[in-house]
Enzyme design. Structure first.
Site, PDB file in Angstrom:
ATOM      1  N   ASP A 128       0.828  -1.194   0.000  1.00  0.00           N
ATOM      2  CA  ASP A 128       0.000   0.000   0.000  1.00  0.00           C
ATOM      3  C   ASP A 128       0.872   1.257   0.000  1.00  0.00           C
ATOM      4  OD1 ASP A 128      -2.596   1.410   0.318  1.00  0.00           O
ATOM      5  OD2 ASP A 128      -1.681   2.031   2.211  1.00  0.00           O
ATOM      6  N   HIS A 160       4.541   4.077  -3.565  1.00  0.00           N
ATOM      7  CA  HIS A 160       5.335   5.177  -4.110  1.00  0.00           C
ATOM      8  C   HIS A 160       5.848   6.126  -3.031  1.00  0.00           C
ATOM      9  CE1 HIS A 160       0.991   5.868  -4.196  1.00  0.00           C
ATOM     10  NE2 HIS A 160       1.292   7.050  -3.685  1.00  0.00           N
ATOM     11  N   ASP A 214     -10.321   1.811  -4.898  1.00  0.00           N
ATOM     12  CA  ASP A 214     -10.147   3.216  -4.530  1.00  0.00           C
ATOM     13  C   ASP A 214     -11.045   4.154  -5.337  1.00  0.00           C
ATOM     14  OD1 ASP A 214      -8.162   2.784  -2.637  1.00  0.00           O
ATOM     15  OD2 ASP A 214      -6.610   2.685  -4.170  1.00  0.00           O
TER      16      ASP A 214
END
Length: 1549
Positions: A544, A547, A645
Site C-alpha cells: 500500500d 510510491h 479506490d
C-alpha cells in the site's frame, strides 16, 4: 524442452537500474560482453543465490565466472557468465573493470526480476501470473469471521482464483481500511460473543481456500503510516515524524494550528462580518477566506521569523569579533566553508529569530584591516554597515520566499475547501465544524490525547512544540501530486507541509524509520514482526502507498517476507507518472505486477490500447529461439476493470459498460482483477472509510433472499464465463494479441495460440455514456474471421429488466436490481442470437454479420484453421525439425526429425562452398551475370535486397524478428503473395549445384502458401532462419580448424570468404595447365556449348562495385586478401589456383592489375607482383606441404613479353621459375608502354601515364618505379574532372620507392634465402646477361639503407636531413623515397605498418613503436586508417565520387586516398603493434598486455560493423571519423581478410 537462455549484454558505464528485465525460474541468464568491454578485464557480481537452498542476502554478492563455447583465445565475443535462475525475487548485478570486487567501483549495474511460481489446489497445480483473476474485498465488510466463507464464495463461484483482502488488522478511529491501529492483531470486530479471531484462524481459512477452492489469498502491507490512535505510537512517538525529532516541520505545524483555529472561528461565526459564514456554499465565501488569511490572520503570526535573521544580534556578534581582532577561521570553520559567500544557517531547533550566518565567512568578506580615517572605531562601523546591508538583503529575499510559500499554502487551503464544500464530486459538507474543518489538519496535536491538555491558542501550541509535548505533534501522511516519489517529502529540504501541498490523511501519521534499524529500533522490529506474520499466512502482498514508502524500508521488510515465503507474489499501485521510475520500485522491491485499471481509459479506443499494451506478442509473431537477447520489458500488469479506490463505473460511465469493459479486460494477456461490487452492479463507490454495511453472501438457490447473490445477480454469470475464458487462454498459451478498433464503441480483441493456432476473438460494444437507444444494434461492420468458427464460447448482453429507482439496503451492499444479463455459452454459430454467418468462405476466411448487438454486448468466438491449413502447418513444422526446432503436433507431442536423403542437412552436405556462395549471397551483378533472368529481389515500399541469396532476406529478417515488426514492408509483401517464396526456390533450381536445395524450398513453400496469410511471415522467418544457421555451420565445417573452433567474430569474418569467392562467367581465371598436379581445378558443363570447362572461384575485390566482368579480378586486391580470406580459412586449393592463374599471366616481370581473363589483362601496377610473392610465401607456410606449389606447372600465356596469348599447355614451367623470372626482370629493369595505350583502356590517363618503368636501385636495393603521370600502387586514383582541372593527374603517384614495396621485396628475398638453404628453391641469386646479385647481398643492401632513408627522427639531425623544410611531422617513417613530387616522401600515410609486418627486421623496435604511436594518434579512426596525415595540406577526409565541383582536390573523388579511412590497413597496423610490443616486452614490461587490450578494443568496432551491416561485411572505407561513405563498397575482401589476420596473430600469442 530446450533450456531458455537469455543474453544480457553489458556495456561500459551503463546503469540499467531503470530498465526492467523479467525472467522465470529454471531459465539461465548469460551476461555477455558488449563491444566496449571485450578488451577489458571484466568481473561480474550478483546477489542471486548460487542454488535454491542458499539464503538470499541483499548485500552478499558472488562473482560469476566467465565461460566460452569457442576455443578462440584472441577475442571474448563468445564469453558469457552464467546464472542458473533458481530463486524468485529481484536481484542486482554489477561489474567492475579495475579488478576490484567492490560495488563502489562498479562500471555498470542493473537488476533482473524473477517471477514467483504460484501453486494452488490439492495437487498444487502451477498458476501462471497471466492466469490470475483477483477480486478485492474490503475485509471490514465481510462481517463476523464465521460468515466469511459464504461471502468469499461469491469470488470463488464467479471464477476468481485470488482474493485480495484489505488489511485484517485492528483499524483506527476513522475506520479506514488502511488506517491501522494495531498491526499485530486481527480486528476485534470479526469475533463473536466477545471472542477474538487469531491469526491461526485466518491461516486455516486461507489454507482451505487454497486447497479446497484453488483460490489464493493476498493482503496489504502498510509500512508508511499508522493510525493516529495507535497505542504503540503514543508510547513510542519517536516512530513518527514530529516537531521534536523533525524540528524543520515546526513552521508547518504552527501554520497548521493557525488554519485549524481559523476554521474553528469560522464554525463559531467569528468571521461572518467579513463575508465568511459557517455555511460555505459559494466562491465568494472562499474568496473572502483567502483575503482574510493573507491580509489578517497569517501576517500577525510573523511566520517569517522562523527563517529570517535577527539583524541586530548578528551585527552585535560581528562587532564583538571585530573588537577582539579575531582572524577569519577562528570560530573553527574549515576551508570549504570559507569559500563562496555569506549564507544563512538555520537554527537546529527552528526557533524564531535564531537563524544566523557563518561568522568566519563574514569576517573574511567584510573585515577591513585598513583604517580609512585613521580610527579603528570608524573602520569597524563601516564594516558593520556593509554587513548590515547584506543581512537586510538576505532577509528581504527570505521574506519573499516565505510569502510565496504562504500564498501557495493558502491557495491549496482554498482548493481543499472548494472540494469539501462546493465540488459536485466532493462530500459537500453543510457547514464548517470540528469534524468538518475547511481543510484537514496536517498534524496531530497533543490535545488529541487527553493527558496532554486542550489546545487554547496558536501561541500556546507553539510554546508546547518546544516542550516534551512536541513529540506528539506528529505529521500526518498523505499523497503529493506530481512529486518525486524517490524523495521523502517529510525530510528536511522539503516544503510540502509548509506549502500545504499534501493531500493529507488526517487519520494517520507518517512513520519515521531513519536510514537503518538502529535509527528507530522499535519501529523496525514492530513492522518486521507484522511483515513476517503476513507472509506466513498469505500467498501475496500488496504494498500500500508504495510510491511513498521509503525504498530501503520496503526492501528490508520484503527480504524478510521472502525468507518465509520464497515464491511470494508482490503487487503495487504506483503513481509516479514515469515508467523508468516505476521500474526503480519494481527492481528494488521485486514487484511482480503493477495494478492497472481499465477505468483510466477515456474511450473505447484507449481501453483497447491498454488491453494490447499490458501483455502478449502480436498475432503471427515470429518463433523465437530458446537462446536470445534479454529484452527490456514493461511491468507485468494486474489489469482490473475497477479498483477499490475509485467510483463505480455505473457513475462514471453507464451501467451498460460494465459487461463489455469486463470482456475487454478478460482478453488481456496478463493478470486481471476486479473489485467486489462491480459484478453485482453496485452503482456507487464502496468507500474504504465510510462504508459499514456487509457484503452479500453466496447462495446456489435461484430464489434470492436479502443479503445474498447468485449467478443471476448483476453480471455475475457473464463474469464467470469471462473468467473461465481468461484462465483458459492463459493456461493454454494464447500468448498473442491483436486489438481492432471496429468503430468508436466497438473493440475486437484476438487472442491466438501459436502452438496449435487456435484463435479466440471477443467483440465488445462499450457504452462509456448512457446509450440513447440501449436496444438498438444499428450498423455494425461485419467480422472477417481467419478460419472456421468452431463455436461461440459466450455471448451476453446487458438488459434492463424494468424501471425502478435504486435503493441502498441498510445492512448489506447491494447492486441495481433492474439490470442484468442474458447469456448463452458454447453454442454453434447457427444457434446465436447475436450473429449470423454471412459468407462461409473457402475455409480460410468467414464473414460474420451482427444482427442483435446493442450497447453492452459481448461475444467470443473460438476459431480453428481449415483442415488443409492444419495439414500444411504440420508439414512445415516437420520440416522445421530439420533445423533443430522443437516443434509439436496439435496434440502437443514432439514431431520427430525426418531422416530422409532429401532432408536439408543431407542436401547441403553435398554442396561446395561455391554452391553455398550462390545459396547465401550473390549481389545483383553476379546474379545477372549467370544469364538466368534473376536479379536481387525488390520489396515494394522498401527497395532491393543487397543479396539474391538467403542472406539478403536474413539481413532484414534479423532486424524485424527482434521487435516482431510485422508491419515491415517485407512482412507485408510475404503476406500479400508468394513472390518471394517462389523467387527463393526458383533461383536455386536454376543452377545444377543448388537445384536439390531449391526443390526442398519449393516443397516447403508449397505448404506455406496453404496457411492463413497472417502466419506466413512467422513460418517463412523460421524456415529462412533455420536454413541460414545450418548453412553457416556447413560453410564453417568446410573451412580450417581456426574457423571451426573460432569465436563468432572469427566466423563472421570467415564468411567473407564465401561472400567474395564465387564463380562468375564474365570473370573467369585463365585456364590452368593441363598437366597440373592433383588436385586439378573443378570443371562444369557449359550450358551453351555442352563442353566441360574449368570452373574456378574468383575473389571479388568488393561488392557490389567489383562483382563481375573485368573489374572483378584485381591482382593486388586478390593477393592482399588471400591470406585472410582463403589461407586462414583453410581454402588452400582455391588459393593455389589463383596463385597459378595469375602466375601464368606474368609479363614484363609483373602480374596483371586487372586480370581480364588473362587475354585482356592490364599491366599497370608495380605492387601486385610483390603481393603475389608474399601470398606464395604465406601459402608455403600455412598450407599442408605448402612448398609443393613451387613445383606446380604454370601454363604461361605470355612466355615472352611480346608474345600473343598462348593456349594452355603450350609454354609451361614450374612456379619457382616464374618467381625467378619476375625477380630477374626487376634486376634487369622493366620499361615498356602499355599495349593498346589510349582511351580504349583508360579514358582518364594522359599519354605519358601509359609508359611503365620499374627497377631496382643498385645503391640501396630498393625497388622503384612509376612516374608523375601514373599510379602503380594501391593508392591509384586518377583524376577525371575537366571542370576542376584534375583529369589525367594521379592524386597519389607514389613513384620512386614506396615503403611497403621495399618491405615486401625484402620479405620475399629472406624467404627465398631460407628456402634455398633447405633445398626447396634452386636459386640463391639473380644472374642476367649484365648483372649478378645474390639474394643475401640484395637483402643486406636494403636493410643497410632502410632506416637511413626512411626514418625521420624525433629531433632534428642536420646531416641526415638535407631538406628539413619538407618535414611536417617527426617520429615517423616516410611513405616513399625518391618521389618526383619532392614533398610526397615526407607525408605520413598508413603504408609503413605493412612493411613492419612483412619485414620487421628492417625496423628498429624503438623507432617502430614511436611511429606506430603517432599513427594511432593521428591516423587511426573508428573503423579504418586515415590515408593521409590530417595536418597535411592535401588532407580531405570525405570521399564523394559524384562531386562535380571545381575543387581540384576533391572533384570526382580525387581525394580517394588523401584522407578517407580505409579498413584493410588497420589489419597491418594492429599486427605491427602486436609484433613490436612482443619485442619490447622485455625492456618495457606490460606493454604486450596493454597492446593486446588495445587491439581487442579496436576490433570491437569491426565486430559491430559486421553484425550491423546488411552485407554482413566490412566496408572498403569510411569517411572522416568513421562516417559512412556512400561510394565505398560496403563489402570488401581485403578489409575482411586483413582483420581476420589480426585475430589469427592474437591467437598465436
Amino acid at each position: 524442452m530446450s533450456a531458455q537462455v537469455r543474453l544480457l549484454t553489458l556495456n561500459k558505464g551503463e546503469n540499467k537500474e531503470t530498465v526492467l528485465f523479467r525472467l522465470q525460474k529454471g531459465w539461465k541468464l548469460h551476461f555477455v560482453l558488449g563491444p566496449s568491454l571485450q578488451a577489458e578485464d571484466v568481473h561480474v557480481f550478483s546477489n542471486h543465490p548460487q542454488n535454491a537452498s542458499s539464503t538470499f542476502l541483499r548485500n552478499q554478492y558472488r562473482e560469476i565466472p566467465w565461460q566460452s563455447h569457442s576455443k578462440t583465445k584472441a577475442d571474448r565475443s563468445d564469453s558469457f557468465a552464467e546464472i542458473d535462475v533458481v530463486v524468485a525475487g529481484s536481484f542486482n548485478y554489477y561489474f567492475t573493470i579495475n579488478g576490484s570486487p567492490d560495488v563502489e567501483y562498479a562500471d555498470g549495474c542493473g537488476y533482473f526480476l524473477v517471477d514467483p511460481q504460484l501453486t494452488s489446489g490439492p495437487e498444487k497445480e502451477q498458476v501462471s501470473l497471466d492466469c490470475i483473476q483477483c477480486q478485492t474485498v474490503l475485509t471490514k465488510l465481510l462481517g463476523p469471521f464465521q460468515t466469511w466463507e459464504s461471502k468469499l464464495a461469491v469470488a470463488k463461484e464467479t471464477g476468481y482464483n485470488m482474493i485480495h483482502f484489505t488489511p485484517l488488522q485492528q483499524l483506527g478511529h476513522s475506520d479506514s481500511a488502511y488506517s491501522l491501529a494495531n498491526q499485530h492483531e486481527v480486528d476485534r470486530r470479526y469475533g463473536a460473543n466477545n471472542t477474538s479471531i487469531k491469526w491461526d484462524d485466518v491461516q486455516k481459512l486461507v489454507s482451505k481456500m487454497d486447497e479446497s477452492w484453488s483460490v489464493l489469498s493476498l493482503t496489504d502491507l502498510v509500512f508508511n503510516h499508522t493510525a493516529n490512535n495507535s497505542p504503540w505510537i503514543e508510547e513510542h512517538p519517536e516512530c513518527a515524524y514530529n516537531v521534536h525529532n523533525s524540528p524543520h516541520l515546526r513552521p508547518a505545524y504552527v501554520l497548521d494550528r493557525i488554519l485549524w483555529h481559523f476554521s474553528m472561528e469560522v464554525a463559531e461565526g467569528v468571521w461572518t462580518e467579513n463575508g465568511i459564514p459557517p455555511e460555505i456554499n459559494s466562491e465568494c465565501h472562499l474568496q473572502a477566506v483567502q483575503n482574510v488569511l493573507l491580509d489578517k490572520v497569517i501576517p500577525k503570526s510573523n511566520l517569517n521569523e522562523f527563517f529570517i535573521l535577527d539583524v541586530d544580534s548578528v551585527l552585535e556578534e560581528f562587532k564583538a569579533c571585530l573588537d577582539k581582532g579575531l582572524p577569519p577561521g577562528s570560530n573553527g570553520q574549515g576551508e570549504k566553508e570559507m569559500e563562496g559567500k555569506v549564507e544563512v544557517k538555520q537554527d537546529s531547533q527552528w526557533r524564531r529569530l535564531h537563524t544566523t550566518i557563518n561568522m568566519d565567512k563574514a569576517m573574511q568578506l567584510y573585515r577591513n584591516e585598513k583604517f580609512d580615517d585613521g580610527t579603528k572605531e570608524a573602520t569597524i562601523e563601516k564594516c558593520v554597515k556593509d554587513l548590515e546591508f547584506k543581512l537586510k538583503e538576505l532577509n528581504n529575499s527570505i521574506r519573499e520566499e516565505v510569502q510565496s510559500h504562504l500564498t501557495q499554502a493558502v491557495n491549496n487551503f482554498i482548493a481543499n475547501g472548494r472540494y469539501r464544500f462546493l465540488a459536485d464530486d466532493g462530500p459537500k459538507y453543510d457547514k464548517v465544524s470540528k469534524s468538518d474543518p475547511i481543510m484537514d489538519m496536517y498534524f496531530t496535536h497533543p490535545g488529541d490525547y487527553p493527558e496532554h491538555g486542550k489546545s487554547v491558542s496558536v501561541e500556546m501550541d507553539e510554546v508546547l512544540s518546544y516542550e516534551k509535548q512536541g513529540a506528539w505533534m506528529m505529521a500526518h501522511n498523505g499523497w503529493v501530486m506530481n512529486d518525486d516519489p524517490l524523495r521523502n517529502f517529510a525530510e528536511p529540504g522539503s516544503n510540502i507541509y509548509f506549502r500545504r501541498e499534501l493531500i493529507a490523511w488526517g487519520d494517520s501519521v507518517k512513520l519515521r524509520y531513519g536510514d537503518k534499524p538502529e535509527d528507530c529500533p522499535y519501529l523496525w522490529q514492530y513492522m518486521l514482526e507484522y511483515t513476517v506474520t503476513t507472509a506466513q499466512i498469505f500467498h501475496g502482498i500488496r504494498l500500500d502507498n508504495c510510491h511513498s514508502t521509503p525504498l530501503h524500508v520496503a526492501e528490508y521488510m520484503l527480504d524478510a517476507a521472502r525468507k518465509v515465503r520464497p515464491d511470494m507474489y508482490v503487487i503495487a499501485e504506483l503513481f509516479t507518472s514515469s515508467e523508468h521510475t516505476d521500474n526503480v520500485f519494481i527492481n528494488r522491491l521485486g514487484i511482480n505486477s503493477l495494478i492497472r485499471e481499465a477505468m483510466s481509459a477515456w474511450d473505447a479506443h484507449e481501453e483497447g490500447r491498454l488491453v494490447y499494451r499490458y501483455g502478449g506478442e502480436p498475432v503471427g509473431a515470429f518463433i523465437q529461439p530458446s537462446t536470445r537477447p534479454l529484452q527490456p520489458s514493461i511491468a507485468h500488469a494486474l489489469f482490473m476493470d475497477q479498483t477499490h479506490d475509485n467510483p463505480s463505473p455505473v457513475e462514471k460511465r453507464s451501467v451498460f459498460d460494465l459487461l463489455p469493459s469486463a470482456g475487454l479486460v478478460s482478453m488481456a494477456c496478463c493478470a486481471t482483477g476486479s473489485n467486489r461490487g462491480y459484478d453485482e452492479l453496485v452503482p456507487h463507490h464502496i468507500h474504504v472509510v465510510n462504508e459499514t454495511r456487509e457484503y452479500a453472501a453466496w447462495t446456489d438457490s435461484k430464489v434470492l433472499n436479502k443479503g445474498s447473490v447468485n449467478q443471476g445477480s448483476g453480471i455475475i454469470a457473464a463474469k464467470t464465463a469471462l473468467n473461465r475464458l481468461h484462465f483458459e487462454m492463459g493456461e493454454a498459451g494464447f500468448t498473442q494479441v491483436y486489438v481492432d478498433q471496429v468503430d468508436k464503441d466497438i473493440v475486437a480483441v484476438t487472442r491466438h495460440n501459436p502452438n496449435n493456432h487456435r484463435t479466440i476473438i471477443l467483440v465488445a460494444r462499450t457504452a462509456f455514456s448512457y446509450p440513447s437507444n440501449p436496444n438498438k444494434t444499428g450498423f455494425v461492420p461485419p467480422l472477417c474471421v481467419p478460419g472456421i468458427v468452431e463455436e461461440i464460447i459466450v455471448e451476453a448482453r446487458t438488459i434492463c429488466k424494468g424501471a425502478s429507482e435504486f435503493k441502498k439496503e441498510v445492512s448489506y451492499v447491494n447492486g441495481v436490481s433492474n439490470y442484468g444479463v442474458t447469456i448463452q455459452e458454447h453454442v454453434k454459430l447457427y444457434e446465436s442470437d447475436m450473429v449470423e454467418l454471412k459468407d462461409p468462405g473457402d475455409g480460410h476466411l468467414q464473414e460474420i454479420d451482427f444482427v442483435n448487438f446493442p450497447p453492452g454486448s459481448v461475444i467470443a468466438f473460438r476459431i480453428c484453421m481449415s483442415p488443409e491449413s492444419k495439414t500444411a502447418i504440420l508439414a512445415i513444422r516437420s520440416a522445421l525439425t530439420q533445423f533443430g526446432f522443437r516443434m509439436r503436433s496439435y496434440s502437443g507431442s514432439n514431431l520427430q526429425q525426418t531422416q530422409r536423403d532429401t532432408d536439408f542437412k543431407s542436401i547441403i552436405s553435398r554442396m561446395s562452398l561455391s554452391d553455398l556462395n550462390r545459396v547465401m549471397y550473390r549481389c545483383d551483378a553476379e546474379e545477372k551475370d549467370d544469364g538466368k533472368g534473376f536479379a536481387v529481389y525488390d520489396i515494394p515500399k522498401y527497395g532491393p535486397l543487397v543479396y539474391c541469396g538467403i542472406q539478403g532476406v536474413m539481413s532484414l529478417l534479423t532486424k524485424i524478428h527482434a521487435n516482431n515488426d510485422l508491419g515491415h514492408p517485407l512482412c507485408e509483401n510475404i503476406r500479400n503473395g508468394d513472390w518471394l517464396l517462389q523467387y527463393t526456390a526458383n533461383r536455386m533450381k536454376a543452377n545444377h549445384g543448388t537445384k536439390q536445395l531449391g526443390l526442398w524450398f519449393e516443397g516447403v513453400f508449397e505448404f506455406l502458401a496453404k496457411i492463413p496469410r497472417y502466419l506466413v511471415p512467422c513460418y517463412f522467418d523460421a524456415i529462412m532462419t533455420g536454413a541460414s544457421v545450418l548453412i553457416h555451420d556447413a560453410i564453417w565445417n568446410l573451412m580450417g580448424e581456426f574457423v571451426k573452433d573460432g569465436s563468432s567474430f572469427v566466423r563472421a569474418l570467415a564468411l567473407g570468404s564465401t561472400q567474395m569467392c564465387g564463380i562468375v562467367k564474365t570473370a573467369p581465371l585463365p585456364t590452368l595447365s593441363p598437366s597440373l598436379n592433383e588436385p586439378k581445378p573443378p570443371t562444369s558443363i557449359d550450358e551453351k556449348t555442352g563442353r566441360r570447362v574449368q570452373s574456378c572461384n574468383t575473389l571479388s575485390a568488393g561488392l557490389p562495385h567489383f562483382a563481375s566482368g573485368i573489374f572483378r579480378n584485381w591482382g593486388r586486391d586478390t593477393f592482399i586478401a588471400i591470406r585472410g580470406m582463403l589461407l586462414l580459412t583453410g581454402r588452400f586449393q582455391e588459393a593455389r589456383y589463383l596463385i597459378l592463374a595469375y602466375g601464368g599471366c606474368l609479363r614484363h616481370g609483373l602480374i596483371p592489375n586487372l586480370l581480364g581473363e588473362g587475354t585482356h589483362a592490364r599491366y599497370n601496377c608495380r605492387d601486385a607482383i610483390w603481393w603475389w610473392l608474399q601470398c606464395i610465401q604465406d601459402y608455403c607456410n600455412l598450407a599442408p606441404n605448402g612448398t609443393d606449389i613451387l613445383l606446380d606447372t604454370v601454363s604461361r600465356l605470355y612466355p615472352q613479353d611480346g608474345s600473343e596469348a598462348q593456349s594452355p599447355g603450350t609454354a609451361e614451367m614450374p612456379l619457382q621459375d616464374v618467381i625467378q623470372e619476375a625477380l630477374s626482370k626487376h634486376i634487369e629493369g622493366i620499361k615498356y608502354r602499355e599495349r593498346n595505350a589510349g582511351p580504349n583502356i583508360d579514358r582518364e590517363m594522359t599519354d605519358e601515364g601509359f609508359n611503365i618503368e620499374v627497377g631496382v636501385d643498385d645503391t640501396t636495393g630498393f625497388v622503384y618505379g612509376g612516374n608523375i603521370h601514373n599510379c602503380g600502387t594501391w593508392m591509384d586514383k586518377m583524376g577525371s574532372s575537366d571542370k576542376a582541372g584534375n583529369k589525367g593527374k594521379p592524386a597519389t603517384p607514389r613513384d620512386g620507392s614506396a615503403i611497403e614495396l621495399i618491405g615486401l621485396c625484402y620479405s620475399a628475398l629472406q624467404w627465398l634465402i631460407q628456402l634455398h638453404s633447405t633445398g626447396k628453391y634452386p636459386n640463391d641469386r639473380i644472374s642476367t646477361s649484365t648483372t649478378e646479385i645474390t639474394f643475401n647481398k640484395w637483402s643486406e643492401n636494403i636493410k643497410e639503407n632502410f632506416e637511413k632513408k626512411f626514418w625521420i627522427d624525433t629531433e632534428p639531425v642536420a646531416e641526415k636531413e638535407p631538406r628539413p623544410d619538407l618535414i611536417n611531422r617527426r617520429g615517423i617513417y616516410k611513405d616513399s623515397f625518391g618521389a618526383s613530387q619532392f614533398w610526397a616522401d615526407f607525408q605520413l600515410r598508413c603504408n609503413f605498418p605493412i612493411a613492419m609486418v612483412v619485414a620487421p627486421q628492417l625496423f628498429t623496435a624503438e623507432n617502430a613503436w614511436i611511429a606506430l604511436t603517432t599513427a594511432e594518434t593521428e591516423l587511426l579512426g573508428p573503423l579504418g586508417m586515415k590515408t593521409l596525415d590530417p595536418t597535411d595540406w592535401a588532407y580531405d577526409g570525405n570521399y564523394d565520387n559524384g562531386d562535380d565541383s571545381s575543387n581540384k582536390g576533391r572533384a570526382r573523388g580525387f581525394n580517394y586516398h588523401q584522407g578517407p579511412e580505409w579498413v584493410w590497413p588497420v589489419g597491418f597496423f594492429l599486427r605491427a603493434k602486436l609484433h613490436f610490443a612482443k619485442i619490447l616486452e622485455q625492456s618495457q614490461p606490460g606493454i604486450l598486455d596493454s597492446t593486446i587490450k588495445f587491439v581487442r578494443s579496436t576490433l570491437t568496432m569491426h565486430h559491430i560493423a559486421i553484425q550491423s551491416s546488411d552485407w554482413r561485411s566490412l566496408p572498403e572505407l569510411t569517411n572522416k571519423d568513421g562516417a559512412v561513405c556512400r561510394d565505398s563498397c560496403p563489402a570488401q575482401a581485403w578489409s575482411m581478410g586483413c582483420i581476420l589476420e589480426v585475430l589469427y596473430d592474437l591467437e598465436q600469442l
